[in-house]
Design a protein around this motif. Structure first.
Motif, PDB file in Angstrom:
ATOM      1  N   SER A   1       1.702 -14.178  -2.037  1.00  0.00           N
ATOM      2  CA  SER A   1       2.731 -13.170  -2.300  1.00  0.00           C
ATOM      3  C   SER A   1       2.126 -11.799  -2.492  1.00  0.00           C
ATOM      4  O   SER A   1       2.832 -10.805  -2.597  1.00  0.00           O
ATOM      5  CB  SER A   1       3.528 -13.554  -3.551  1.00  0.00           C
ATOM      6  OG  SER A   1       2.655 -13.650  -4.673  1.00  0.00           O
ATOM      7  N   ALA A   2       0.806 -11.732  -2.541  1.00  0.00           N
ATOM      8  CA  ALA A   2       0.150 -10.432  -2.679  1.00  0.00           C
ATOM      9  C   ALA A   2       0.243  -9.677  -1.377  1.00  0.00           C
ATOM     10  O   ALA A   2       0.315 -10.261  -0.310  1.00  0.00           O
ATOM     11  CB  ALA A   2      -1.309 -10.631  -3.070  1.00  0.00           C
ATOM     12  N   PRO A   3       0.240  -8.325  -1.409  1.00  0.00           N
ATOM     13  CA  PRO A   3       0.262  -7.555  -0.178  1.00  0.00           C
ATOM     14  C   PRO A   3      -0.972  -7.830   0.651  1.00  0.00           C
ATOM     15  O   PRO A   3      -2.058  -8.031   0.119  1.00  0.00           O
ATOM     16  CB  PRO A   3       0.316  -6.104  -0.639  1.00  0.00           C
ATOM     17  CG  PRO A   3       0.188  -6.097  -2.111  1.00  0.00           C
ATOM     18  CD  PRO A   3       0.239  -7.493  -2.607  1.00  0.00           C
ATOM     19  N   VAL A   4      -0.793  -7.851   1.958  1.00  0.00           N
ATOM     20  CA  VAL A   4      -1.904  -8.101   2.862  1.00  0.00           C
ATOM     21  C   VAL A   4      -2.402  -6.781   3.400  1.00  0.00           C
ATOM     22  O   VAL A   4      -1.692  -6.044   4.063  1.00  0.00           O
ATOM     23  CB  VAL A   4      -1.455  -9.004   4.028  1.00  0.00           C
ATOM     24  CG1 VAL A   4      -2.598  -9.229   4.986  1.00  0.00           C
ATOM     25  CG2 VAL A   4      -0.947 -10.327   3.487  1.00  0.00           C
ATOM     26  N   GLY A   5      -3.647  -6.460   3.165  1.00  0.00           N
ATOM     27  CA  GLY A   5      -4.241  -5.277   3.761  1.00  0.00           C
ATOM     28  C   GLY A   5      -3.732  -3.994   3.137  1.00  0.00           C
ATOM     29  O   GLY A   5      -3.223  -3.944   2.026  1.00  0.00           O
ATOM     30  N   ASP A   6      -3.877  -2.914   3.885  1.00  0.00           N
ATOM     31  CA  ASP A   6      -3.563  -1.566   3.444  1.00  0.00           C
ATOM     32  C   ASP A   6      -2.082  -1.301   3.666  1.00  0.00           C
ATOM     33  O   ASP A   6      -1.612  -1.307   4.790  1.00  0.00           O
ATOM     34  CB  ASP A   6      -4.442  -0.614   4.270  1.00  0.00           C
ATOM     35  CG  ASP A   6      -4.204   0.831   3.958  1.00  0.00           C
ATOM     36  OD1 ASP A   6      -3.342   1.121   3.122  1.00  0.00           O
ATOM     37  OD2 ASP A   6      -4.907   1.663   4.548  1.00  0.00           O
ATOM     38  N   THR A   7      -1.318  -1.089   2.588  1.00  0.00           N
ATOM     39  CA  THR A   7       0.122  -0.885   2.733  1.00  0.00           C
ATOM     40  C   THR A   7       0.519   0.580   2.778  1.00  0.00           C
ATOM     41  O   THR A   7       1.678   0.926   2.644  1.00  0.00           O
ATOM     42  CB  THR A   7       0.867  -1.568   1.569  1.00  0.00           C
ATOM     43  OG1 THR A   7       0.390  -1.028   0.332  1.00  0.00           O
ATOM     44  CG2 THR A   7       0.653  -3.072   1.586  1.00  0.00           C
ATOM     45  N   ARG A   8      -0.440   1.470   2.957  1.00  0.00           N
ATOM     46  CA  ARG A   8      -0.130   2.890   3.036  1.00  0.00           C
ATOM     47  C   ARG A   8       0.475   3.217   4.390  1.00  0.00           C
ATOM     48  O   ARG A   8       0.356   2.461   5.351  1.00  0.00           O
ATOM     49  CB  ARG A   8      -1.406   3.720   2.846  1.00  0.00           C
ATOM     50  CG  ARG A   8      -2.421   3.511   3.969  1.00  0.00           C
ATOM     51  CD  ARG A   8      -3.793   4.066   3.638  1.00  0.00           C
ATOM     52  NE  ARG A   8      -4.758   3.686   4.656  1.00  0.00           N
ATOM     53  CZ  ARG A   8      -5.072   4.424   5.711  1.00  0.00           C
ATOM     54  NH1 ARG A   8      -4.481   5.575   5.891  1.00  0.00           N
ATOM     55  NH2 ARG A   8      -5.958   4.017   6.578  1.00  0.00           N
TER      56      ARG A   8
ATOM     57  N   GLY B   1       8.461 -13.207   3.912  1.00  0.00           N
ATOM     58  CA  GLY B   1       7.120 -13.486   4.405  1.00  0.00           C
ATOM     59  C   GLY B   1       6.584 -12.499   5.406  1.00  0.00           C
ATOM     60  O   GLY B   1       5.494 -12.691   5.952  1.00  0.00           O
ATOM     61  N   VAL B   2       7.321 -11.416   5.683  1.00  0.00           N
ATOM     62  CA  VAL B   2       6.860 -10.398   6.623  1.00  0.00           C
ATOM     63  C   VAL B   2       5.856  -9.487   5.921  1.00  0.00           C
ATOM     64  O   VAL B   2       6.101  -9.011   4.811  1.00  0.00           O
ATOM     65  CB  VAL B   2       8.033  -9.575   7.178  1.00  0.00           C
ATOM     66  CG1 VAL B   2       7.541  -8.403   8.030  1.00  0.00           C
ATOM     67  CG2 VAL B   2       8.963 -10.472   7.987  1.00  0.00           C
ATOM     68  N   ASP B   3       4.733  -9.233   6.568  1.00  0.00           N
ATOM     69  CA  ASP B   3       3.674  -8.388   6.011  1.00  0.00           C
ATOM     70  C   ASP B   3       3.584  -7.022   6.680  1.00  0.00           C
ATOM     71  O   ASP B   3       3.148  -6.061   6.062  1.00  0.00           O
ATOM     72  CB  ASP B   3       2.319  -9.088   6.150  1.00  0.00           C
ATOM     73  CG  ASP B   3       2.300 -10.457   5.503  1.00  0.00           C
ATOM     74  OD1 ASP B   3       2.375 -10.518   4.271  1.00  0.00           O
ATOM     75  OD2 ASP B   3       2.232 -11.467   6.232  1.00  0.00           O
ATOM     76  N   VAL B   4       3.968  -6.951   7.951  1.00  0.00           N
ATOM     77  CA  VAL B   4       3.822  -5.716   8.729  1.00  0.00           C
ATOM     78  C   VAL B   4       5.067  -5.528   9.590  1.00  0.00           C
ATOM     79  O   VAL B   4       5.572  -6.498  10.161  1.00  0.00           O
ATOM     80  CB  VAL B   4       2.578  -5.755   9.643  1.00  0.00           C
ATOM     81  CG1 VAL B   4       2.369  -4.405  10.325  1.00  0.00           C
ATOM     82  CG2 VAL B   4       1.334  -6.168   8.872  1.00  0.00           C
ATOM     83  N   VAL B   5       5.560  -4.284   9.678  1.00  0.00           N
ATOM     84  CA  VAL B   5       6.615  -3.976  10.639  1.00  0.00           C
ATOM     85  C   VAL B   5       6.163  -2.785  11.476  1.00  0.00           C
ATOM     86  O   VAL B   5       5.434  -1.916  11.008  1.00  0.00           O
ATOM     87  CB  VAL B   5       7.960  -3.639   9.961  1.00  0.00           C
ATOM     88  CG1 VAL B   5       8.446  -4.819   9.125  1.00  0.00           C
ATOM     89  CG2 VAL B   5       7.877  -2.381   9.122  1.00  0.00           C
TER      90      VAL B   5
ATOM     91  N   ARG C   1       5.642  -3.525  -0.267  1.00  0.00           N
ATOM     92  CA  ARG C   1       4.675  -4.591  -0.007  1.00  0.00           C
ATOM     93  C   ARG C   1       4.461  -4.805   1.485  1.00  0.00           C
ATOM     94  O   ARG C   1       3.566  -5.555   1.882  1.00  0.00           O
ATOM     95  CB  ARG C   1       5.174  -5.904  -0.630  1.00  0.00           C
ATOM     96  CG  ARG C   1       5.184  -5.925  -2.146  1.00  0.00           C
ATOM     97  CD  ARG C   1       5.811  -7.220  -2.646  1.00  0.00           C
ATOM     98  NE  ARG C   1       7.255  -7.230  -2.485  1.00  0.00           N
ATOM     99  CZ  ARG C   1       7.998  -8.339  -2.403  1.00  0.00           C
ATOM    100  NH1 ARG C   1       7.406  -9.524  -2.435  1.00  0.00           N
ATOM    101  NH2 ARG C   1       9.307  -8.260  -2.285  1.00  0.00           N
ATOM    102  N   VAL C   2       5.300  -4.197   2.308  1.00  0.00           N
ATOM    103  CA  VAL C   2       5.207  -4.346   3.759  1.00  0.00           C
ATOM    104  C   VAL C   2       4.534  -3.117   4.352  1.00  0.00           C
ATOM    105  O   VAL C   2       4.923  -1.979   4.058  1.00  0.00           O
ATOM    106  CB  VAL C   2       6.610  -4.520   4.383  1.00  0.00           C
ATOM    107  CG1 VAL C   2       6.520  -4.574   5.897  1.00  0.00           C
ATOM    108  CG2 VAL C   2       7.261  -5.794   3.850  1.00  0.00           C
ATOM    109  N   ALA C   3       3.520  -3.321   5.173  1.00  0.00           N
ATOM    110  CA  ALA C   3       2.865  -2.213   5.871  1.00  0.00           C
ATOM    111  C   ALA C   3       3.723  -1.762   7.049  1.00  0.00           C
ATOM    112  O   ALA C   3       4.348  -2.587   7.720  1.00  0.00           O
ATOM    113  CB  ALA C   3       1.483  -2.646   6.364  1.00  0.00           C
TER     114      ALA C   3
END
Length: 561
Positions: free
Chosen positions: A21-28, A125-129, A155-157
């Motif tokens: 559930s932690a953010p994946v990678g750089d969310t900036r 469960g989406v990490d990147v859009v 939390r989503v990049a």
């Protein structure tokens, strides 16, 4: 079901690592000050699983999913180390509609969603859009600025947009175990408006546009990412709406991205599923379809999960789903699942992609055509076959065409056709356009290859023009006898009359939905199709619009020469 592995992997099924559930990678937002990448637990064997799905928005009644969630499909998204979708909407409640004056008025749609959309996607469960698409600028610069501002708190990049072109093409980097995965996004379809929001520049914010000469910006970004990270993923907004087969520009871009070092190239925009396969060592998926959408006219969807090691993709799994009336993608289960997977796999038939790693994509030469009078050798072939004494036009009024066309397997071929000289040049222009958009044609031979037998030509699914014959069941001359008609893919587009369907093999295609946005089998003509529009442009009409019968294969000049 629907699992394939490459690269010598011994696993018979696709083992997916547990999600976090932690953010994946750089969310900036790309272009902001760098921050440390977040790491997730290392998967076994130094591998990473990436999940991709298509177009998402929360328009109209679909907005209820912001509270209800995406349902069981979320399990598939969460099971991957990194999951990504195309967010076809700005994240804003402000701004004014961008004029979109470069788009047809009938095709101007406007979407937007509140900031809770990013949270809902993260929960699913989406990490990147990616927002590099034709809706990120729907509410102008204000809407895009709000989207990037929301990304900084999410939390989503968010990739595919930035405060300038350099930022827009900056990848999100996800660190999974020992592997760094660079994820880029870009838009390659027609620019919708003249405002800067549709194309980030040296001094203006906008989306990552990679159309025309700007393709080099994307290729440079991929090469740079390949030097710095272990794996490179490119998610593109590309293709033609409602067309499953890739356009020539898609195929060429996929090949160039493979050469630049991309390990994965996926995309959406066509609203239907496209083929997937290999361009050398690069895995390519031409169309992920709609995913969370406000209508189910193109219901087939799913999640593509890829397993990669440091050298690239070593396995794939397709989780099929169908879009429900409430907009959610519902996984296909039980006895229907194997068939849904086979249907997805069948989409590769017109893609030209290889079926195994290392296999190159089919060559994609430029369109070529010739227009020539009927010479002595061809006249000898035609006499007594497609032309005979008493025909309404002499051979001198006909022209022999050769044209490049796209076969059902995606490969470029050269075909031949005879039409009246009055239409020759315009017909080649139509088929050039069809070739450019990847329109598949089973075969293109003179009807003389079948001894002038129209039934045999249709049965072989042959696209043909001139044939000196009568209208079926009547005494009058057919439009084909004047070189003023063409039959295209007769099996997929049969001639349907009361009590008869020709060719007989076309029976299973006789009653399918041919509406403009209907998902149809490869080679099938629909209402408003590019083929129908292009022939209408030169003054021809489609037999699918007839009332007493439907000649779906037939296009003919409104006025005979």
């Amino acid at each position: 079901m629907g699992v394939r592995t490459w690269g010598g992997a011994a696993a018979a099924t696709l083992a997916l690592t547990a999600c976090t559930s932690a953010p994946v990678g750089d969310t900036r937002t790309p272009g902001d000050a760098p921050v440390a990448d977040a790491a997730v637990a290392a998967p076994p064997g130094g591998e990473v699983t990436l999940a991709f799905a298509g177009d998402v928005h929360f328009e109209a009644h679909v907005g209820a999913l912001l509270r209800r969630g995406l349902g069981p499909i979320a399990r598939t998204l969460r099971s991957a180390d990194v999951a990504m979708v195309n967010l076809e909407t700005p994240v804003t409640t402000r701004g004014r509609r961008d004029p979109k004056e470069l788009e047809l008025a009938s095709d101007r749609y406007y979407f937007r969603t509140p900031v809770g959309a990013l949270g809902a996607l993260a929960d699913a469960g989406v990490d990147v859009v990616t927002v590099a698409n034709n809706h990120a600028g729907d509410y102008g610069q204000v809407g895009l600025d709000d989207t990037m501002r929301a990304a900084r708190r999410s939390r989503v990049a968010v990739v595919g947009a930035g405060r300038d072109a350099e930022a827009a093409f900056t990848p999100h980097v996800a660190r999974v175990g020992d592997l760094d995965v660079a994820i880029l996004a870009a838009d390659t379809v027609q620019r919708e408006g003249s405002s800067g929001v549709w194309e980030a520049g040296p001094d203006n914010a906008g989306i990552a546009a990679a159309r025309g000469s700007r393709t080099d910006l994307l290729l440079d970004a991929v090469e740079t990412a390949g030097e710095r990270q272990d794996l490179v993923v490119v998610y593109l907004h590309w293709g033609r709406e409602n067309e499953a087969c890739p356009t020539q520009s898609q195929r060429l871009l996929a090949d160039r991205l493979a050469g630049a070092g991309a390990d994965v190239v996926v995309g959406s925009h066509s609203h239907v599923l496209g083929g997937a396969g290999w361009s050398g060592d690069t895995y390519v998926s031409y169309g992920l379809g709609n995913f969370v959408w406000y209508h189910s006219r193109q219901p087939d969807t799913g999640v593509l999960t890829l397993r990669l090691d440091a050298d690239g993709v070593v396995g794939e799994e397709w989780t099929p789903a169908r879009i429900a009336p409430d907009g959610r993608p519902i996984p296909v289960t039980g006895a229907a699942r194997p068939g849904a997977v086979r249907d997805w796999e069948a989409g590769a038939r017109c893609s030209g992609l290889g079926s195994s790693r290392g296999e190159p994509q089919a060559a994609d030469p430029a369109f070529e055509s010739t227009v020539a009078p009927i010479d002595a050798a061809l006249a000898a072939r035609m006499r007594g076959s497609s032309h005979r004494p008493g025909c309404p036009v002499p051979l001198s009024d006909l022209r022999h065409l050769t044209m490049t066309y796209r076969g059902f397997g995606g490969a470029a071929r050269t075909g031949e056709m005879v039409v009246h000289r009055a239409f020759a040049r315009e017909v080649t222009e139509v088929f050039e356009r069809l070739y450019d958009v990847g329109y598949p044609i089973a075969r293109m031979r003179l009807v003389d290859h079948y001894g002038g037998d129209d039934d045999a030509s249709m049965a072989d699914n042959n696209t043909s023009g001139f044939n000196c014959r009568r209208v079926a069941g009547q005494e009058g001359w057919s439009d084909h006898a004047f070189g003023a008609a063409i039959d295209v893919n007769p099996v997929q587009n049969p001639y349907v009359r009361p009590g008869s369907i020709d060719p007989p093999a076309g029976r299973r295609f006789a009653g399918i939905d041919r509406g403009r946005s209907a998902p149809v089998p490869v080679g099938t003509i629909r209402q408003g199709d590019l083929l129908v529009r292009e022939f209408a442009r030169i003054g021809w009409e489609w037999g699918g619009y007839w009332t007493s019968s439907k000649d779906y294969q037939h296009v003919a000049a409104r006025v005979r020469p």
